[in-house]
Design a protein around this motif. Structure first.
Motif, PDB file in Angstrom:
ATOM      1  N   UNK A 230       0.865  -1.179   0.000  1.00  0.00           N
ATOM      2  CA  UNK A 230       0.000   0.000   0.000  1.00  0.00           C
ATOM      3  C   UNK A 230       0.901   1.228   0.000  1.00  0.00           C
ATOM      4  N   UNK A 231       0.736   2.088  -1.001  1.00  0.00           N
ATOM      5  CA  UNK A 231       1.573   3.274  -1.129  1.00  0.00           C
ATOM      6  C   UNK A 231       0.717   4.534  -1.093  1.00  0.00           C
ATOM      7  N   UNK A 232       1.300   5.607  -0.576  1.00  0.00           N
ATOM      8  CA  UNK A 232       0.677   6.921  -0.659  1.00  0.00           C
ATOM      9  C   UNK A 232       1.514   7.794  -1.584  1.00  0.00           C
ATOM     10  N   UNK A 233       0.860   8.409  -2.556  1.00  0.00           N
ATOM     11  CA  UNK A 233       1.538   9.234  -3.547  1.00  0.00           C
ATOM     12  C   UNK A 233       0.942  10.639  -3.548  1.00  0.00           C
ATOM     13  N   UNK A 234       1.801  11.653  -3.617  1.00  0.00           N
ATOM     14  CA  UNK A 234       1.371  13.037  -3.782  1.00  0.00           C
ATOM     15  C   UNK A 234       1.877  13.521  -5.137  1.00  0.00           C
ATOM     16  N   UNK A 235       0.970  13.963  -5.987  1.00  0.00           N
ATOM     17  CA  UNK A 235       1.343  14.396  -7.327  1.00  0.00           C
ATOM     18  C   UNK A 235       0.755  15.770  -7.619  1.00  0.00           C
ATOM     19  N   UNK A 285      -3.797  14.684 -13.978  1.00  0.00           N
ATOM     20  CA  UNK A 285      -4.226  14.514 -12.590  1.00  0.00           C
ATOM     21  C   UNK A 285      -4.904  15.777 -12.062  1.00  0.00           C
ATOM     22  N   UNK A 286      -6.030  15.599 -11.357  1.00  0.00           N
ATOM     23  CA  UNK A 286      -6.714  16.720 -10.713  1.00  0.00           C
ATOM     24  C   UNK A 286      -7.366  16.224  -9.434  1.00  0.00           C
ATOM     25  N   UNK A 287      -7.903  17.144  -8.657  1.00  0.00           N
ATOM     26  CA  UNK A 287      -8.431  16.786  -7.335  1.00  0.00           C
ATOM     27  C   UNK A 287      -9.598  15.811  -7.407  1.00  0.00           C
ATOM     28  N   UNK A 288     -10.339  15.823  -8.520  1.00  0.00           N
ATOM     29  CA  UNK A 288     -11.478  14.903  -8.628  1.00  0.00           C
ATOM     30  C   UNK A 288     -11.031  13.453  -8.789  1.00  0.00           C
ATOM     31  N   UNK A 289      -9.746  13.247  -9.096  1.00  0.00           N
ATOM     32  CA  UNK A 289      -9.221  11.893  -9.279  1.00  0.00           C
ATOM     33  C   UNK A 289      -8.519  11.376  -8.031  1.00  0.00           C
ATOM     34  N   UNK A 290      -8.489  12.176  -6.967  1.00  0.00           N
ATOM     35  CA  UNK A 290      -7.885  11.709  -5.718  1.00  0.00           C
ATOM     36  C   UNK A 290      -8.639  10.491  -5.194  1.00  0.00           C
ATOM     37  N   UNK A 291      -7.925   9.631  -4.506  1.00  0.00           N
ATOM     38  CA  UNK A 291      -8.588   8.477  -3.906  1.00  0.00           C
ATOM     39  C   UNK A 291      -7.704   7.256  -3.886  1.00  0.00           C
ATOM     40  N   UNK A 292      -8.336   6.134  -3.703  1.00  0.00           N
ATOM     41  CA  UNK A 292      -7.652   4.856  -3.537  1.00  0.00           C
ATOM     42  C   UNK A 292      -7.772   4.036  -4.820  1.00  0.00           C
ATOM     43  N   UNK A 293      -6.641   3.745  -5.446  1.00  0.00           N
ATOM     44  CA  UNK A 293      -6.580   2.936  -6.659  1.00  0.00           C
ATOM     45  C   UNK A 293      -5.993   1.574  -6.287  1.00  0.00           C
ATOM     46  N   UNK A 294      -6.772   0.523  -6.501  1.00  0.00           N
ATOM     47  CA  UNK A 294      -6.356  -0.814  -6.086  1.00  0.00           C
ATOM     48  C   UNK A 294      -6.440  -1.770  -7.265  1.00  0.00           C
ATOM     49  N   UNK A 295      -5.403  -2.567  -7.416  1.00  0.00           N
ATOM     50  CA  UNK A 295      -5.362  -3.607  -8.450  1.00  0.00           C
ATOM     51  C   UNK A 295      -5.827  -4.924  -7.837  1.00  0.00           C
ATOM     52  N   UNK A 301      -6.897  -8.283  -3.603  1.00  0.00           N
ATOM     53  CA  UNK A 301      -6.155  -7.031  -3.769  1.00  0.00           C
ATOM     54  C   UNK A 301      -4.652  -7.297  -3.817  1.00  0.00           C
ATOM     55  N   UNK A 302      -3.981  -6.773  -4.841  1.00  0.00           N
ATOM     56  CA  UNK A 302      -2.551  -7.008  -5.021  1.00  0.00           C
ATOM     57  C   UNK A 302      -1.731  -5.818  -4.537  1.00  0.00           C
ATOM     58  N   UNK A 303      -2.066  -4.624  -5.006  1.00  0.00           N
ATOM     59  CA  UNK A 303      -1.356  -3.412  -4.621  1.00  0.00           C
ATOM     60  C   UNK A 303      -2.351  -2.257  -4.638  1.00  0.00           C
ATOM     61  N   UNK A 304      -2.149  -1.293  -3.735  1.00  0.00           N
ATOM     62  CA  UNK A 304      -3.058  -0.159  -3.653  1.00  0.00           C
ATOM     63  C   UNK A 304      -2.257   1.132  -3.559  1.00  0.00           C
ATOM     64  N   UNK A 305      -2.766   2.175  -4.231  1.00  0.00           N
ATOM     65  CA  UNK A 305      -2.127   3.490  -4.227  1.00  0.00           C
ATOM     66  C   UNK A 305      -3.129   4.514  -3.686  1.00  0.00           C
ATOM     67  N   UNK A 306      -2.745   5.190  -2.605  1.00  0.00           N
ATOM     68  CA  UNK A 306      -3.548   6.292  -2.074  1.00  0.00           C
ATOM     69  C   UNK A 306      -3.033   7.571  -2.723  1.00  0.00           C
ATOM     70  N   UNK A 307      -3.807   8.120  -3.639  1.00  0.00           N
ATOM     71  CA  UNK A 307      -3.340   9.194  -4.506  1.00  0.00           C
ATOM     72  C   UNK A 307      -3.971  10.525  -4.122  1.00  0.00           C
ATOM     73  N   UNK A 308      -3.121  11.547  -3.918  1.00  0.00           N
ATOM     74  CA  UNK A 308      -3.577  12.898  -3.598  1.00  0.00           C
ATOM     75  C   UNK A 308      -2.786  13.900  -4.428  1.00  0.00           C
ATOM     76  N   UNK A 309      -3.395  15.071  -4.620  1.00  0.00           N
ATOM     77  CA  UNK A 309      -2.690  16.167  -5.273  1.00  0.00           C
ATOM     78  C   UNK A 309      -2.145  17.120  -4.220  1.00  0.00           C
TER      79      UNK A 309
END
Length: 373
Positions: A230-235, A285-295, A301-309
């Motif tokens: 599980x990763x957290x990403x800021x973009x 990427x924009x704020x409306x796409x923030x959230x949890x992306x999980x494969x 569940x294999x891998x998850x990305x917590x994505x924020x701007x």
């Protein structure tokens, strides 16, 4: 083009011995094969596979000129192929019989079949009951040279598989559990078990495990509630992001991406793009796409990305009763070479070009079929 098919059929020694105890065929003057009467056969012709006596010159001469038996040997079940391969030739077979216990203390015997191929692969197959078809479990590539498998043997005391190719001799454990990347495939193998705590497949500690789990799919769905990573990403806003789902190649068609629990493939928009490896690219990427992306693969569940701007708060995401989050930093990342980075970037560029080309063609067709007012 040309294709190659190899098939496996199963026969019993009882059926083979029954035919060997019978009569031979012989071609007559018109080249028609007919049954040779038993009184035309010399004394001492072997009657079964266990015959080991010295053969006279008369018998040897007879066997050289009579190479066909009159009876037929049918597979079990009759005319059924127990396993079939495409675009590869089978070069060697070796089997291993294992006993497992069930809830009723009644033992079961399973058959594991290791199939060597002409392109350096070993297919691991499982047969739970006699007369059933073999089920494919996994495929191993011995080396990058892909040289044909010449010989294989299993050491019964150590349960090691020795493989001979033109390139060398290799020693492998018969389990090879670390090759499984998802719980369901791991639990189907009687030599392996899935370690839920560490999200990995390991060899069963006490030998072949019980067959009590008749439905690995249900057990895995209930037991594996969170991904291994599980990763957290800021973009930054407007950035393009590449999210990878690292699973074995044969599992890639079953990859499913979910955003906050919603299936992305069912509602693909212009911001999402899937590569041929089923990795996810997020464009613009924009704020409306923030959230949890999980494969997910087969609901695991294999891998998850917590994505924020930038400027958005980071949240941890829960799986089951636990909450897990990891922040990526330079210290956590594995360093890669510039060549590897350029290779990945070029792959992405090619995928994006294909997407852009298809989008431009769609715009042309749209304008042609629907003129602007």
């Amino acid at each position: 083009g040309d294709s190659t098919t190899s098939v496996l059929c199963e026969y019993t020694l009882k059926d083979i011995d029954h035919v060997l105890e019978g009569t031979f065929k012989e071609a007559d003057s018109s080249s028609f094969w007919r049954e040779l009467p038993r009184d035309h056969m010399p004394e001492g012709v072997p009657k079964n596979c266990d015959s080991n006596q010295n053969l006279s010159d008369t018998v040897l001469s007879f066997l050289r000129s009579h190479v066909l038996m009159h009876g037929n040997i049918y597979s079990r079940p009759p005319f059924q192929i127990v396993f079939q391969t495409f675009n590869m030739n089978i070069t060697k077979l070796v089997s291993d019989y294992i006993s497992i216990t069930t809830g009723n203390d009644a033992g079961e015997q399973l058959t594991l079949l290791y199939v060597g191929t002409s392109d350096g692969k070993i297919l691991k197959l499982l047969q739970k009951k006699k007369t059933e078809k073999y089920r494919w479990l996994s495929t191993w590539l011995i080396d990058d040279k892909k040289t044909p498998i010449r010989d294989m043997i299993i050491a019964e005391d150590t349960k090691q598989l020795y493989v001979s190719t033109d390139a060398g001799v290799y020693q492998l454990s018969v389990g090879q559990c670390n090759r499984y990347t998802i719980c369901m495939e791991c639990e189907r193998d009687p030599l392996c078990r899935y370690d839920v705590q560490h999200n990995r497949c390991v060899e069963s500690d006490d030998g072949p495990k019980s067959s009590a789990r008749h439905s690995p799919e249900l057990w895995c769905k209930k037991s594996v509630q969170r991904p291994a990573k599980v990763f957290q990403l800021i973009r930054k806003v407007g950035e393009t992001i590449w999210l990878q789902c690292d699973v074995n190649e044969h599992l890639r068609p079953n990859i499913e991406w979910r955003w906050n629990g919603q299936n992305i493939q069912e509602s693909m928009n212009n911001n999402y793009l899937l590569t041929k490896e089923q990795n996810l690219i997020i464009i613009g990427m924009n704020t409306s796409l923030n959230g949890q992306y999980t494969c997910f693969v087969f609901n695991q569940p294999i891998v998850s990305y917590a994505l924020d701007t930038d400027g958005e708060s980071l949240n941890s995401f829960g799986y089951g009763s636990s909450s897990v989050s990891t922040t990526l930093s330079k210290r956590d990342c594995t360093c890669i070479t510039a060549e590897k980075y350029i290779e990945k970037y070029n792959d992405w560029c090619k995928e994006f070009e294909n997407y852009q080309r298809a989008y431009n063609e769609w715009e042309i067709l749209r304008d042609q079929s629907c003129p602007k007012p």
